[in-house]
Design an enzyme around this catalytic site. Structure first.
Site, PDB file in Angstrom:
ATOM      1  N   THR A  30       7.884 -19.053  -2.942  1.00 31.96           N
ATOM      2  CA  THR A  30       8.964 -18.130  -3.321  1.00 31.96           C
ATOM      3  C   THR A  30       9.623 -17.465  -2.117  1.00 31.96           C
ATOM      4  OG1 THR A  30       7.451 -16.243  -3.547  1.00 31.96           O
ATOM      5  CG2 THR A  30       7.819 -17.621  -5.503  1.00 31.96           C
ATOM      6  N   CYS A  34       4.080  -9.581  -0.721  1.00 32.82           N
ATOM      7  CA  CYS A  34       3.694  -8.524  -1.649  1.00 32.82           C
ATOM      8  C   CYS A  34       2.526  -7.723  -1.081  1.00 32.82           C
ATOM      9  CB  CYS A  34       3.257  -9.114  -2.996  1.00 32.82           C
ATOM     10  SG  CYS A  34       4.475 -10.141  -3.817  1.00 32.82           S
ATOM     11  N   ARG A  63      10.559 -12.264   2.349  1.00 32.55           N
ATOM     12  CA  ARG A  63      11.321 -11.105   1.894  1.00 32.55           C
ATOM     13  C   ARG A  63      10.432 -10.203   1.048  1.00 32.55           C
ATOM     14  NH1 ARG A  63      14.039 -15.480   0.235  1.00 32.55           N
ATOM     15  NH2 ARG A  63      13.701 -14.921  -1.943  1.00 32.55           N
ATOM     16  N   ASP A 439     -19.114  26.577  13.509  1.00 29.24           N
ATOM     17  CA  ASP A 439     -18.253  27.326  12.592  1.00 29.24           C
ATOM     18  C   ASP A 439     -19.108  28.135  11.621  1.00 29.24           C
ATOM     19  OD1 ASP A 439     -15.456  27.627  11.255  1.00 29.24           O
ATOM     20  OD2 ASP A 439     -16.774  26.988   9.625  1.00 29.24           O
TER      21      ASP A 439
END
Length: 490
Positions: A30, A34, A63, A439
């Site tokens: 295609t 993805c 793409r 701390d």
């Protein structure tokens, strides 16, 4: 990870969102790439190719998928917990350095030649700095096209493109649509925002516990610079081309973000800094799995998994605030910071809330009168020495800084002990293994959980929590009855 084909295929077949941003899959039949969680039917494994970055997939000719929009994936957590040159380069590229200073500027900041940077990025990410920056520009362009009514010419230059032609070619190449067609796909009923305000979603890897993240930011907010309003944390930001105001509201599956910018060229930097501040590119499953292996921490992790480390959008600002917070309460630290903001910060307008200033720059603070500071002389000396070092560029605390070098330079300043250095390392530098055993809150939590309470003994005990000790701090603080652990009421 992209080289482990079998594991990548399993992630796509399971539509596992945990791997979004780790790698991308291209489908040769295609020509589309993805993210692993893409909702479409998984392609045949033999038709898939895997890439370590969107830029590499684009360079290979694929793409972006229009269904899963892979360009909106959370960033790879690799760049969060690593301190090597590739990770530093990726953080700087996300902060827009290549667009502003080019590849030579990126290389100079890292102390390498452009050739070395190109080689290392290509070897690990399959793309060089220009291609990686191009992929980021494409994402910015899509956001501006879909969420603003700006003319396409203005979108092109705001996204960082040097020409309209480059803008058109990139959008068509990445999204297989012209810019106008991409805008036409915006759903009806969702009109674009005005040119100065953009609304978008900041994705993250689940789970995310918003309580300590937004609770800490709200509880320590400096009046005029930060505020909690209508269920959202808001703050002003100093950006390369102007200033901005970010409004960040936690949602179940994303953080809703509204950005009001004086210059839209700052959009990608503003997004990157908001994500950095909220630690949205972390991998909470990896963090929690390791911490959960300790039977002392396991109940804390199971009670509220997905805690993040609240960071900052401005590292020099946080360093100054860390000094102001030495040996005083949260309220006192906010008061000291607010006085500096009123006296030396740049005023801004905020029609939507109560923000009035940008936090002053080190250069602005370098001109203050130490005698005007309402705290002991030794702390005045500490603050002024820090401010001078930051103003002169002697200490780099930016996203691309060398964590070890920054620690060493901070430690050499008068009045900088382990608590101050590690607090800055945790919240400004973003080191996920920063640890503050001295701390008071950590010592109180350690006593409650029957852990060692002396700094040396607790550090030895915490060795098994590496490299996620900064996250262990968040879970230890969670045992305390303090506002930093509570999501404020709307």
């Amino acid at each position: 990870m992209h080289e482990d084909v079998e594991r990548c295929v399993r992630a796509f077949q399971a539509k596992d969102a945990r791997f979004d941003g780790w790698f991308f899959g291209g489908v040769v039949t295609t020509g589309i790439y993805c993210r692993p969680s893409c909702p479409v039917v998984p392609p045949k494994p033999e038709n898939m190719r895997f890439y370590p970055s969107a830029a590499a997939a684009q360079q290979a000719g694929f793409r972006a998928c229009k269904r899963c929009r892979p360009d909106t994936s959370p960033g790879s957590p690799e760049w969060n917990h690593r301190a090597d040159v590739v990770a530093r380069a990726m953080r700087l590229i996300a902060d827009g350095v290549v667009d502003r200073e080019g590849v030579p500027g990126l290389a100079a900041r890292l102390g390498y030649s452009t050739r070395q940077i190109e080689r290392q990025l290509n070897a690990e990410l399959g793309a060089g700095p220009l291609a990686l920056a191009r992929a980021q520009r494409a994402q910015t362009a899509r956001l501006l096209i879909e969420t603003t009514p700006l003319p396409m010419g203005d979108v092109a230059f705001a996204a960082g493109f040097a020409s309209i032609r480059a803008f058109n070619d990139t959008v068509r190449g990445v999204f297989a649509l012209t810019p106008s067609a991409l805008r036409d796909r915006v759903a009806k009923g969702h009109p674009p925002a005005g040119s100065g305000a953009l609304s978008l979603r900041l994705p993250f890897r689940a789970p995310l516990c918003p309580d300590n993240l937004f609770g800490h930011l709200a509880a320590t907010a400096v009046p005029g610079v930060e505020e909690w309003r209508d269920g959202a944390f808001r703050r002003s930001m100093r950006l390369p081309h102007g200033h901005g105001i970010a409004t960040l509201r936690p949602q179940p599956d994303h953080v809703a973000c509204t950005l009001s910018l004086s210059d839209l060229r700052d959009l990608p930097i503003a997004i990157s800094r908001c994500r950095w501040m909220l630690d949205l590119d972390a991998d909470p499953v990896a963090v929690d799995d390791l911490l959960r292996a300790d039977p002392v921490l396991a109940p804390l992790v199971d009670k509220a998994p997905g805690r993040r480390v609240p960071r900052t959008v401005d590292a020099p600002e946080f360093a100054v605030r860390a000094v102001l917070g030495q040996q005083v309460s949260t309220a006192a630290a906010r008061t000291h910071a607010a006085r500096l903001v009123t006296a030396y910060g740049d005023p801004i307008d905020d029609p939507g809330g109560g923000l009035t200033h940008l936090f002053p720059t080190p250069a602005a603070l370098a001109g203050l009168d130490p005698e005007s500071l309402a705290f002991p002389k030794t702390r005045r000396t500490t603050l002024m020495t820090l401010v001078d070092a930051l103003a002169q560029g002697e200490i780099d605390l930016g996203v691309g800084s060398d964590w070890d070098e920054a620690r060493a330079r901070l430690s050499a300043l008068p009045g900088f002990g382990p608590w101050t250095v590690e607090t800055i390392a945790m919240r400004a530098l973003g080191d996920p293994d920063a640890f503050i055993p001295g701390d008071l809150g950590i010592r109180a939590a350690a006593a409650m959980l029957e852990l060692p309470v002396t700094p040396a003994a607790l550090t030895r005990r915490a060795a098994q929590w590496r490299p996620w000790r900064a996250y262990s701090v968040q879970y230890l603080w969670a045992t305390l009855d303090h506002a930093i652990n509570l999501l404020p009421a709307s």
